[in-house]
Design a protein around this motif. Structure first.
Motif, PDB file in Angstrom:
ATOM      1  N   ASP A  80       0.831  -1.207   0.000  1.00  0.00           N
ATOM      2  CA  ASP A  80       0.000   0.000   0.000  1.00  0.00           C
ATOM      3  C   ASP A  80       0.865   1.256   0.000  1.00  0.00           C
ATOM      4  O   ASP A  80       0.505   2.276  -0.586  1.00  0.00           O
TER       5      ASP A  80
ATOM      6  N   LEU B  84      -5.471   2.549  -3.382  1.00  0.00           N
ATOM      7  CA  LEU B  84      -5.729   2.972  -2.008  1.00  0.00           C
ATOM      8  C   LEU B  84      -6.097   4.455  -1.935  1.00  0.00           C
ATOM      9  O   LEU B  84      -6.575   4.922  -0.906  1.00  0.00           O
TER      10      LEU B  84
ATOM     11  N   ARG C 190      -5.408   4.002   5.998  1.00  0.00           N
ATOM     12  CA  ARG C 190      -5.994   2.961   5.157  1.00  0.00           C
ATOM     13  C   ARG C 190      -5.055   1.781   4.915  1.00  0.00           C
ATOM     14  O   ARG C 190      -5.509   0.691   4.578  1.00  0.00           O
TER      15      ARG C 190
END
Length: 255
Positions: free
Chosen positions: A110, A153, A178
């Motif tokens: 991510d 993301l 996140r």
């Protein structure tokens, strides 16, 4: 053609020398599965001439609300699996940086980030190690030019133009909320441009970071104030004793 693995986003306004350095850095990369997107804030002809010669994959030139508006504009059309913000004047550390990073990006982190080269104030480029993301309450884990965000993301996130200097910090904090898979690599990724907006207006950046800690992180006032004062002390040390600051914050190996 399919979507590239990486979107490199550059924002610029009236900085032909910096833009040329960034262009040359990307041209030197041995790994080529990336697109280059440039958001220009309405530059004078000298910068536009460099842009015409560079021929980025996407270019939008118009007056805007500052660098974060440009980043946001380019992010809306990015197609890469990951995104790197490499502003005019920022450069990748060497011609094989993206080849090394691509091996790590293949695992779809991510967020991936690493070390940068920076001049601490004494005219010598030194290696500045990235911090662990658990210290993000203090500031950016690394320079923006050494951070790779997974684009999926970022849906629904924007770089808030209400921040003049610290918009990338607020953006990165939102990403970290996140993120489930974060890689901090020991690779040297980028060379941070000296004399950029964040360096010229460092005091404003500290004030904005204070507000971000108070109102986005909901940090207690006393803790936020202590961090603010610590950053002022660090800035004073950097200005008055750059060698001492470099010993404290940078690694011993110099480039």
């Amino acid at each position: 053609m399919g979507a590239p693995a990486l979107s490199v986003i550059t924002v610029v306004r009236d900085d032909p020398e910096g833009l040329a350095a960034t262009r040359d850095s990307l041209a030197a990369q041995s790994w080529r599965d990336f697109e280059w997107l440039v958001a220009d804030g309405g530059s004078a002809p000298a910068t536009l001439a460099v842009l015409a010669e560079a021929a980025p994959d996407w270019l939008d030139s118009r007056p805007d609300g500052g660098p974060f508006a440009g980043m946001d504009r380019a992010l809306a059309v990015a197609r890469g699996t990951h995104v790197l913000f490499l502003n005019a004047g920022d450069c990748l550390a060497d011609g094989d940086v993206l080849a090394r990073i691509a091996l790590l990006l293949a695992g779809r982190p991510d967020l991936l980030y690493g070390d940068s080269l920076e001049d601490p104030g004494d005219g010598r480029m030194r290696r500045k190690p990235a911090r662990h993301c658990r210290w993000a309450f203090y500031g950016m884990p690394a320079h923006h030019c050494a951070m790779f965000y997974r684009r999926a993301l970022l849906y629904g996130l924007r770089l808030d133009t209400g921040w003049r200097i610290a918009g990338d910090y607020a953006f990165t904090l939102a990403v970290l909320r996140r993120a489930g898979y974060v890689i901090r690599t020991d690779h040297l990724v980028a060379r941070f441009a000296p004399g950029g907006l964040s360096r010229r207006q460092a005091a404003l950046g500290r004030r904005e970071q204070f507000r971000i800690r108070r109102y986005l992180l909901r940090m207690p006032l006393l803790l936020a104030a202590c961090i603010f004062l610590l950053q002022i002390v660090a800035a004073s040390l950097r200005h008055s004793a750059p060698n001492g600051y470099a010993f404290w914050r940078f690694r011993g190996d110099c480039r």
